[in-house]
Design a protein around this motif. Structure first.
Motif, PDB file in Angstrom:
ATOM      1  N   TYR A   8       6.882   9.192 -22.680  1.00 17.48           N
ATOM      2  CA  TYR A   8       8.329   9.027 -22.691  1.00 17.48           C
ATOM      3  C   TYR A   8       8.758   8.224 -23.916  1.00 17.48           C
ATOM      4  N   ASN A   9       8.086   7.086 -24.110  1.00 18.20           N
ATOM      5  CA  ASN A   9       8.530   6.125 -25.115  1.00 18.20           C
ATOM      6  C   ASN A   9       8.160   6.506 -26.538  1.00 18.20           C
ATOM      7  N   VAL A  15      13.117  -0.707 -26.553  1.00 18.91           N
ATOM      8  CA  VAL A  15      13.811  -1.997 -26.547  1.00 18.91           C
ATOM      9  C   VAL A  15      13.483  -2.686 -25.232  1.00 18.91           C
ATOM     10  N   ARG A  16      12.914  -3.884 -25.317  1.00 20.50           N
ATOM     11  CA  ARG A  16      12.482  -4.587 -24.107  1.00 20.50           C
ATOM     12  C   ARG A  16      13.320  -5.851 -23.883  1.00 20.50           C
ATOM     13  N   PRO A  17      13.662  -6.123 -22.632  1.00 18.77           N
ATOM     14  CA  PRO A  17      14.476  -7.309 -22.302  1.00 18.77           C
ATOM     15  C   PRO A  17      13.616  -8.565 -22.151  1.00 18.77           C
ATOM     16  N   GLU A  18      12.869  -8.938 -23.203  1.00 24.89           N
ATOM     17  CA  GLU A  18      11.912 -10.034 -23.100  1.00 24.89           C
ATOM     18  C   GLU A  18      12.596 -11.377 -22.860  1.00 24.89           C
ATOM     19  N   ALA A 314      11.729  -8.591 -17.144  1.00 22.76           N
ATOM     20  CA  ALA A 314      11.624  -9.181 -18.468  1.00 22.76           C
ATOM     21  C   ALA A 314      10.775  -8.375 -19.446  1.00 22.76           C
ATOM     22  N   TYR A 315      10.457  -7.119 -19.123  1.00 19.24           N
ATOM     23  CA  TYR A 315       9.643  -6.377 -20.082  1.00 19.24           C
ATOM     24  C   TYR A 315       9.756  -4.858 -19.970  1.00 19.24           C
ATOM     25  N   PHE A 390      20.443  -3.902 -15.049  1.00 19.97           N
ATOM     26  CA  PHE A 390      20.359  -4.788 -16.213  1.00 19.97           C
ATOM     27  C   PHE A 390      20.294  -3.975 -17.504  1.00 19.97           C
ATOM     28  N   ILE A 391      19.362  -3.030 -17.548  1.00 19.60           N
ATOM     29  CA  ILE A 391      19.141  -2.262 -18.771  1.00 19.60           C
ATOM     30  C   ILE A 391      20.350  -1.393 -19.117  1.00 19.60           C
ATOM     31  N   GLU A 392      20.986  -0.844 -18.081  1.00 20.62           N
ATOM     32  CA  GLU A 392      22.125   0.065 -18.314  1.00 20.62           C
ATOM     33  C   GLU A 392      23.454  -0.670 -18.394  1.00 20.62           C
ATOM     34  N   GLY A 393      23.448  -1.984 -18.111  1.00 21.19           N
ATOM     35  CA  GLY A 393      24.678  -2.763 -18.195  1.00 21.19           C
ATOM     36  C   GLY A 393      25.658  -2.479 -17.079  1.00 21.19           C
ATOM     37  N   TYR A 394      25.145  -2.084 -15.919  1.00 18.64           N
ATOM     38  CA  TYR A 394      26.006  -1.757 -14.772  1.00 18.64           C
ATOM     39  C   TYR A 394      26.276  -3.011 -13.947  1.00 18.64           C
ATOM     40  N   LEU A 395      27.544  -3.227 -13.609  1.00 21.02           N
ATOM     41  CA  LEU A 395      27.930  -4.361 -12.766  1.00 21.02           C
ATOM     42  C   LEU A 395      28.399  -3.820 -11.422  1.00 21.02           C
ATOM     43  N   PRO A 396      27.582  -3.896 -10.387  1.00 21.94           N
ATOM     44  CA  PRO A 396      27.926  -3.292  -9.095  1.00 21.94           C
ATOM     45  C   PRO A 396      28.950  -4.122  -8.328  1.00 21.94           C
ATOM     46  N   PRO A 397      29.601  -3.514  -7.349  1.00 25.33           N
ATOM     47  CA  PRO A 397      30.426  -4.305  -6.428  1.00 25.33           C
ATOM     48  C   PRO A 397      29.542  -5.352  -5.741  1.00 25.33           C
TER      49      PRO A 397
END
Length: 557
Positions: A8-9, A15-18, A314-315, A390-397
């Motif tokens: 896939y990668n 891009v990793r959220p370290e 975190a990764y 987190f990765i997609e920047g979605y803020l749920p209800p």
């Protein structure tokens, strides 16, 4: 055949959220410990002799009830009550029976201190004594506590501690907590320093929300300065603390060696190296000698859970965590063929850990492990949802956030895992926990809400948007401070549900489930001290002093 994460990668920049977590502060400190068998035998012999003397105190005929409850409270706060469980239960059952009959013992004191202490002890031991016991300390005209009590510091402190055992709907205890807190904070600065020290401690760390082992060490230091102290109790407490510390150090050595030999941190450099703090968590859940195997199993479980959490949080990329989640659901070693290289050691270690657990439990119902595996599968599904937010920047209800985050609080999984090595646990206990009763949902709420307040700033710095505080702020249009206050208020309500669950007189929850639930909630209160810092991720300030006191420094006898 499913493609691997590497495939896939390979087609795009990863891009990793370290998170860049601080390293372990302990090194190999606990791996080299050598258990002194001769010293342990000498301590055990002396302890047994002292225990006989204390049992005689507890069972002495003709003792005033007020003296008995003071003795029980001292024994419990010194951390030695596990030696006298039957004697204490017998005395409290008698006290509860007399209270229900509205029995009046004319030789017994009925001051605020004694009344509140009686109330706290009975509730701590699962007896539903009525809060109306405090009505005699209230002004019948305006419904407030009597003005004359404002200078009774000892009584106010006892009332303050008792009020933390309240359940929903007990307005008199809500008023009691406010009244006691307000007046304790304005205490005469020239007050007796020993009592003042206890007040300062209680306002910072209420007894009911504190880890018993930490509270015992603290109270031993206070009690030894008490002019009216019982030397036998004090000596027993010191010797017992040191002997139990030796056992804990031996367990910590075993867990630390296992972790070092596993060598996961060198393979997962993004993960928090916190095996000592994981063992602290296990000791906070239960510290008595009979739970030795349960502690070791729980500490290993928490360490693995932490590594999994960091992999998601975190990764890992979306593709990688999706493959890892599927592998966990399938629970088969052949799944390593589909995993990215860095995830293989983690997956193997996890499956091997449960093989080890099943072997250890072989002589008694190894199928208990299946309950933990099922809970872990649900946990990682929750981790995956949060990682994608987190990765997609979605803020749920907020309600959607809470549904998932109560699972990822880990406390359902850890409650199940806590019971694995407990000899008295039954399959009915596991099944009852899996039904998610109200007071165990409340346990998850305490964990999640306090965690969210304490970790908000750090997560925000990392760019994490789908946090509880952010969801609440957006949905209700409130400030960060307002959201935090609401979270802490919800946590207090959840504590009331926990207290209520512990008072339910039914076949379930069993005593061990109650103990686990309350102590897991207490660990959260301690680790995220005053809701200001994540003491697990950043242990230097919050947890290091506790770990030194519990596992390094013996009490001077």
């Amino acid at each position: 055949m499913e493609p691997t994460a590497a495939e896939y990668n390979s087609h795009k920049e990863v891009v990793r959220p370290e998170a860049n977590f601080p390293p372990c502060v302990w090194g190999d400190k606990f791996i080299t410990y050598v258990f002194d068998t001769q010293m342990a035998e000498e301590l055990s012999k002396e302890i047994e002799e002292l225990k006989d003397e204390v049992k005689s105190m507890l069972t002495a005929p003709g003792t005033k009830m007020v003296d008995t409850i003071n003795l029980i409270d001292t024994i419990e706060r010194l951390g030695i009550s596990y030696h006298f469980e039957n004697e204490i239960e017998d005395k409290l059952e008698l006290l509860f029976s007399l209270n229900n009959k509205k029995h009046e013992d004319d030789s017994e004191s009925h001051d605020l201190y004694s009344t509140a202490l009686q109330f706290r002890l009975l509730r701590q031991h699962g007896r539903h004594i009525s809060c109306d016991i405090f009505s005699k300390f209230m002004d019948g005209n305006n419904g407030n506590f009597l003005e004359s009590l404002k200078n009774d510091t000892k009584g106010l402190l006892s009332l303050y501690e008792a009020a933390h055992l309240r359940v929903n709907g007990e307005d008199i205890l809500e008023d009691a907590l406010t009244f006691a807190t307000t007046n304790l904070k304005s205490m005469d600065p020239n007050h007796d320093w020993r009592l003042k020290k206890q007040v300062v401690r209680a306002l910072s760390q209420p007894l009911h929300w504190g880890c018993p082992r930490i509270e015992a060490r603290n109270f031993i230091n206070i009690y030894k300065e008490d002019e009216s102290k019982n030397e036998i109790l004090l000596k027993l407490a010191k010797l017992d603390y040191n002997l139990l510390q030796m056992l804990h150090k031996e367990e910590l050595r075993e867990v630390s060696r296992w972790w070092k030999e596993l060598d996961l941190i060198s393979k997962l450099p993004y993960a928090r190296d916190r095996v000592v703090e994981c063992y602290f968590w296990a000791v906070g859940t239960f510290n008595e000698p009979q739970f030795s195997r349960a502690r070791i199993m729980l500490a290993k479980t928490i360490a693995m859970t932490s590594a999994i959490d960091d992999t998601y949080d975190a990764y890992g990329t979306i593709e990688e965590i999706d493959i890892f989640t599927k592998a966990i659901q399938r629970w088969d070693i052949s799944e390593v063929d589909h995993l990215p290289e860095y995830m293989i050691p983690l997956y193997k270690a996890l499956l091997e850990l449960y093989v080890q657990f099943e072997e250890e439990l072989k002589e008694r119902r190894s199928y208990f492990a299946s309950h933990a595996i099922a809970a872990l599968k649900k946990l990682v599904r929750g981790y995956e949802v949060e990682a994608k937010w987190f990765i997609e920047g979605y803020l749920p209800p907020f309600s959607e956030y809470l549904d998932v985050s109560l699972v990822t609080s880990t406390y359902h999984y850890l409650t199940i895992s806590s019971l694995l090595g407990v000899m008295s646990a039954t399959n009915e206990d596991f099944e009852w926990v899996n039904k998610k009763p109200k007071f165990l949902v409340a346990l998850e709420q305490v964990c999640r809400l306090i965690d969210d307040v304490a970790t908000y700033e750090v997560e925000k710095e990392r760019g994490q948007t789908a946090t509880g505080i952010e969801c609440y702020m957006k949905e209700y249009g409130v400030t960060k401070k307002h959201a935090e206050n609401e979270f802490l208020e919800m946590a207090k309500i959840a504590w009331k549900h926990i207290n209520e669950g512990c008072l339910e007189q039914s076949a379930h929850p069993s005593c061990i489930v109650k103990r686990v639930a309350v102590n897991l909630a207490r660990v959260i209160e301690v680790v995220y001290k005053n809701n200001l810092q994540d003491g697990y991720t950043l242990p230097e300030t919050v947890l290091k002093p506790h770990i030194l006191a519990l596992f390094v420094d013996p009490i001077i006898t």
